[in-house]
Design a protein around this motif. Structure first.
Motif, short mmCIF file in Angstrom:
data_model
loop_
_atom_site.label_atom_id
_atom_site.label_comp_id
_atom_site.label_asym_id
_atom_site.label_seq_id
_atom_site.Cartn_x
_atom_site.Cartn_y
_atom_site.Cartn_z
N ARG A 75 13.50 39.99 31.24
CA ARG A 75 14.83 40.56 31.39
C ARG A 75 15.87 39.53 31.00
N ARG A 77 19.02 37.64 31.70
CA ARG A 77 19.78 37.29 32.90
C ARG A 77 21.08 36.61 32.49
N CYS A 78 21.98 36.44 33.44
CA CYS A 78 23.24 35.75 33.17
C CYS A 78 22.98 34.33 32.65
N ASP A 80 20.87 33.33 30.67
CA ASP A 80 20.34 33.31 29.30
C ASP A 80 21.43 33.15 28.25
#
Length: 180
Positions: A75, A77-78, A80
């Motif tokens: 997923r 994520r922030c 990333d």
């Protein structure tokens, strides 16, 4: 006399400037992906996903939860750095996460859960997009997923498509911003 000469040579050597250091290798420039091509393919991916119809419409209304988070796809994520400001300075981490997720979904599309409902156009578009974000990593190998029981296939397919639609919307925004 030899010790005195040796002392003088040592003092002279100490006063000389150090030899020039070998130039440090220049960091490899960040290879910018073809943002415009990625944007076109991500839009095509979203269009194709919108056209996929479930053979079991009852699954559309169900809210399904999975107990095994280790089997979930990667997923974004922030942390990333896929936000517009981070993409301006360094897009490497974001593209790495997108690449991981694309590989996961490509492997899912080739697994037995899509045997009943094959998606060759979706697979092809995803493969093209994956090639664009490889950033010199070569062609990633396909991973064979564990076989799924026949009764689980529609449910897992529904979850995979739902997550893939969400992922597609997110990468569409990332590629749209990068193409500006």
């Amino acid at each position: 006399m030899a010790p005195l000469r040796r002392l003088c040579l040592c003092l002279l050597l100490a006063l000389l400037p150090p030899p020039p250091a070998a130039p440090a290798p220049a960091p490899a420039p960040l290879r910018r992906p073809d943002w415009a091509a990625c944007r076109v393919l991500s839009r095509e991916l979203s269009r194709l996903l919108g056209a996929v119809r479930e053979p079991y419409p009852v699954l559309e209304g169900l809210q399904l939860l999975e107990e095994e988070p280790q089997n979930w796809p990667p997923r974004i994520r922030c942390s990333d750095a896929c936000d517009p400001l981070s993409l301006e300075s360094n897009h490497t981490l974001c593209l790495q996460r997108i690449r991981q997720a694309l590989q996961h979904y490509r492997d899912l599309l080739g697994s037995d859960i899509f045997q009943e409902l094959p998606q060759p156009q979706l697979e092809s578009t995803m493969e093209q997009l994956l090639r664009l974000v490889q950033d010199g990593h070569g062609r990633p190998p396909r991973h064979l997923l564990a076989p799924t029981d026949l009764w689980e296939q529609p449910v897992k397919r529904h979850l995979a498509l739902k997550r893939l639609r969400s992922f597609s919307a997110l990468i569409g925004r990332v590629f749209n911003h990068g193409a500006r």
